[in-house]
Scaffold this motif. Structure first.
Motif, PDB file in Angstrom:
ATOM      1  N   ILE A  55       0.874  -1.119  -0.011  1.00  0.00           N
ATOM      2  CA  ILE A  55      -0.049   0.167   0.121  1.00  0.00           C
ATOM      3  C   ILE A  55       0.928   1.478  -0.046  1.00  0.00           C
ATOM      4  CG2 ILE A  55      -1.626   1.389   1.164  1.00  0.00           C
ATOM      5  CD1 ILE A  55      -3.051  -1.308  -0.074  1.00  0.00           C
ATOM      6  N   PHE A  56       1.920   1.339   0.875  1.00  0.00           N
ATOM      7  CA  PHE A  56       2.841   2.636   0.820  1.00  0.00           C
ATOM      8  C   PHE A  56       4.034   2.648   0.432  1.00  0.00           C
ATOM      9  CE2 PHE A  56      -0.441   2.203   4.485  1.00  0.00           C
ATOM     10  CZ  PHE A  56      -1.111   3.447   4.455  1.00  0.00           C
ATOM     11  N   ASN A  57       4.347   1.277  -0.337  1.00  0.00           N
ATOM     12  CA  ASN A  57       5.997   1.130  -0.840  1.00  0.00           C
ATOM     13  C   ASN A  57       6.269   2.353  -1.777  1.00  0.00           C
ATOM     14  OD1 ASN A  57       5.724  -1.079   0.824  1.00  0.00           O
ATOM     15  ND2 ASN A  57       5.883  -2.525  -0.897  1.00  0.00           N
ATOM     16  N   SER A  58       5.456   2.609  -2.732  1.00  0.00           N
ATOM     17  CA  SER A  58       5.605   3.343  -3.868  1.00  0.00           C
ATOM     18  C   SER A  58       5.971   4.660  -3.223  1.00  0.00           C
ATOM     19  CB  SER A  58       4.724   3.536  -5.019  1.00  0.00           C
ATOM     20  OG  SER A  58       4.754   2.018  -5.578  1.00  0.00           O
ATOM     21  N   ALA A  59       4.888   5.336  -2.471  1.00  0.00           N
ATOM     22  CA  ALA A  59       4.960   6.483  -1.938  1.00  0.00           C
ATOM     23  C   ALA A  59       6.058   6.610  -0.963  1.00  0.00           C
ATOM     24  CB  ALA A  59       3.765   6.734  -1.093  1.00  0.00           C
ATOM     25  N   ALA A  60       6.481   5.840  -0.057  1.00  0.00           N
ATOM     26  CA  ALA A  60       7.707   5.659   0.525  1.00  0.00           C
ATOM     27  C   ALA A  60       9.004   5.920  -0.002  1.00  0.00           C
ATOM     28  CB  ALA A  60       7.725   4.474   1.426  1.00  0.00           C
ATOM     29  N   ILE A  61       9.226   5.156  -1.017  1.00  0.00           N
ATOM     30  CA  ILE A  61      10.382   5.109  -2.100  1.00  0.00           C
ATOM     31  C   ILE A  61      10.389   6.503  -2.763  1.00  0.00           C
ATOM     32  CG2 ILE A  61      11.340   4.134  -3.986  1.00  0.00           C
ATOM     33  CD1 ILE A  61      10.324   1.174  -3.205  1.00  0.00           C
ATOM     34  N   GLU A  62       9.169   6.925  -3.282  1.00  0.00           N
ATOM     35  CA  GLU A  62       9.449   8.028  -4.124  1.00  0.00           C
ATOM     36  C   GLU A  62       9.847   9.413  -3.057  1.00  0.00           C
ATOM     37  OE1 GLU A  62       6.140  11.136  -6.165  1.00  0.00           O
ATOM     38  OE2 GLU A  62       5.855   9.220  -6.145  1.00  0.00           O
ATOM     39  N   SER A  63       9.325   9.333  -2.066  1.00  0.00           N
ATOM     40  CA  SER A  63       9.520  10.341  -0.975  1.00  0.00           C
ATOM     41  C   SER A  63      11.000  10.407  -0.543  1.00  0.00           C
ATOM     42  CB  SER A  63       8.940  10.307  -0.084  1.00  0.00           C
ATOM     43  OG  SER A  63       9.247  11.294   1.107  1.00  0.00           O
ATOM     44  N   PHE A  64      11.335   9.115  -0.315  1.00  0.00           N
ATOM     45  CA  PHE A  64      12.805   8.915   0.380  1.00  0.00           C
ATOM     46  C   PHE A  64      13.897   9.291  -0.505  1.00  0.00           C
ATOM     47  CE2 PHE A  64      16.382   6.192   2.128  1.00  0.00           C
ATOM     48  CZ  PHE A  64      16.638   6.960   3.308  1.00  0.00           C
ATOM     49  N   SER A  65      13.467   9.100  -1.786  1.00  0.00           N
ATOM     50  CA  SER A  65      14.597   9.313  -2.839  1.00  0.00           C
ATOM     51  C   SER A  65      15.049  10.999  -3.068  1.00  0.00           C
ATOM     52  CB  SER A  65      14.012   8.750  -4.096  1.00  0.00           C
ATOM     53  OG  SER A  65      13.744   7.463  -4.341  1.00  0.00           O
ATOM     54  N   GLY A  66      14.092  11.528  -2.546  1.00  0.00           N
ATOM     55  CA  GLY A  66      14.159  13.163  -2.482  1.00  0.00           C
ATOM     56  C   GLY A  66      14.948  13.405  -1.046  1.00  0.00           C
ATOM     57  N   TRP A  67      15.241  12.575  -0.065  1.00  0.00           N
ATOM     58  CA  TRP A  67      15.874  13.066   1.014  1.00  0.00           C
ATOM     59  C   TRP A  67      17.311  13.152   0.643  1.00  0.00           C
ATOM     60  CZ3 TRP A  67      14.216  10.760   6.259  1.00  0.00           C
ATOM     61  CH2 TRP A  67      12.980  10.357   6.293  1.00  0.00           C
ATOM     62  N   ARG A  68      18.215  14.283   1.442  1.00  0.00           N
ATOM     63  CA  ARG A  68      19.418  14.246   1.262  1.00  0.00           C
ATOM     64  C   ARG A  68      20.359  14.153   2.609  1.00  0.00           C
ATOM     65  NH1 ARG A  68      18.042  12.878  -2.580  1.00  0.00           N
ATOM     66  NH2 ARG A  68      18.006  13.940  -4.777  1.00  0.00           N
ATOM     67  N   TYR A  69      21.355  13.556   2.526  1.00  0.00           N
ATOM     68  CA  TYR A  69      22.313  13.381   3.684  1.00  0.00           C
ATOM     69  C   TYR A  69      23.782  14.245   3.456  1.00  0.00           C
ATOM     70  CZ  TYR A  69      19.331   9.768   5.409  1.00  0.00           C
ATOM     71  OH  TYR A  69      18.277   9.082   5.757  1.00  0.00           O
ATOM     72  N   LYS A  70      24.363  14.562   4.535  1.00  0.00           N
ATOM     73  CA  LYS A  70      25.755  14.946   4.315  1.00  0.00           C
ATOM     74  C   LYS A  70      26.536  14.228   3.441  1.00  0.00           C
ATOM     75  CE  LYS A  70      25.906  17.069   8.766  1.00  0.00           C
ATOM     76  NZ  LYS A  70      26.885  17.164  10.119  1.00  0.00           N
ATOM     77  N   PRO A  71      27.233  14.772   2.402  1.00  0.00           N
ATOM     78  CA  PRO A  71      28.090  14.060   1.419  1.00  0.00           C
ATOM     79  C   PRO A  71      29.109  13.261   2.187  1.00  0.00           C
ATOM     80  CG  PRO A  71      28.144  16.208   0.740  1.00  0.00           C
ATOM     81  CD  PRO A  71      27.196  16.192   2.078  1.00  0.00           C
ATOM     82  N   LYS A  72      28.742  11.801   1.844  1.00  0.00           N
ATOM     83  CA  LYS A  72      29.768  10.830   2.708  1.00  0.00           C
ATOM     84  C   LYS A  72      28.945   9.424   2.042  1.00  0.00           C
ATOM     85  CE  LYS A  72      31.745   9.048   6.727  1.00  0.00           C
ATOM     86  NZ  LYS A  72      32.092   9.084   8.138  1.00  0.00           N
ATOM     87  N   ALA A  73      29.975   8.806   1.621  1.00  0.00           N
ATOM     88  CA  ALA A  73      29.398   7.323   1.071  1.00  0.00           C
ATOM     89  C   ALA A  73      29.211   6.620   2.431  1.00  0.00           C
ATOM     90  CB  ALA A  73      30.179   6.632   0.013  1.00  0.00           C
ATOM     91  N   SER A  74      28.125   5.630   2.609  1.00  0.00           N
ATOM     92  CA  SER A  74      28.078   4.797   3.650  1.00  0.00           C
ATOM     93  C   SER A  74      26.759   3.646   3.087  1.00  0.00           C
ATOM     94  CB  SER A  74      27.416   5.404   4.967  1.00  0.00           C
ATOM     95  OG  SER A  74      26.345   6.175   4.726  1.00  0.00           O
ATOM     96  N   SER A  75      27.016   2.365   3.801  1.00  0.00           N
ATOM     97  CA  SER A  75      26.096   1.452   3.510  1.00  0.00           C
ATOM     98  C   SER A  75      25.042   0.837   4.475  1.00  0.00           C
ATOM     99  CB  SER A  75      26.990   0.221   3.046  1.00  0.00           C
ATOM    100  OG  SER A  75      27.981   0.677   1.770  1.00  0.00           O
TER     101      SER A  75
END
Length: 137
Positions: free
Chosen positions: A106-126
């Motif tokens: 139900i919420f997967n697409s909305a969550a992924i679409e939104s989260f794709s727009g989040w930003r973190y401090k530049p630093k690769a992490s896994s």
């Protein structure tokens, strides 16, 4: 939907693990409408101790609120989607993978679409995880 308030919260927990390569998820269990998908990082449960060891929250610069799916709002459905992800060197969430959802899909697409727009401090992490809760109030 008129007059309804929607609350979407993010609960962040993290874990740094090695071997995060596969981004394709398969259902591994279904219990009372909670669907768990295969974790590409090899782990489903992230503990508070791991979160304290590496806090991705401290790296967060901006968020984007998800759109509440119309069908869910009309039917009064609430739930959550738990995602795992990596952070690119320029601070973008990448390799976003659903590892748990309630109710299923139900919420997967909305969550992924939104989260794709989040930003973190530049630093690769896994191999971090986040839970986006969708609630009506």
């Amino acid at each position: 939907m008129k007059g309804h308030k929607f609350f979407i919260t993010a609960i962040t927990t993290t874990a740094i693990l090695s071997g995060c390569a596969n981004t394709q998820s398969e259902i591994i269990s279904e219990n009372n409408s909670v669907i768990k998908y295969e974790s590409r990082c090899g782990k489903h449960e992230y503990t508070k101790e791991e979160n304290l060891a590496d806090s991705i929250n401290d790296m967060l610069l901006s968020t984007k609120a998800p759109r509440y799916p119309i069908k869910a709002a009309r039917n009064g459905i609430q739930g959550y989607t738990k995602l795992e992800f990596d952070v690119s060197a320029d601070g973008k969430p990448i390799n976003i993978n659903v590892i748990e959802a309630y109710p299923s899909g139900i919420f997967n697409s909305a969550a992924i679409e939104s989260f794709s727009g989040w930003r973190y401090k530049p630093k690769a992490s896994s191999c971090h995880s986040i839970q986006l809760d969708f609630k009506m109030g």
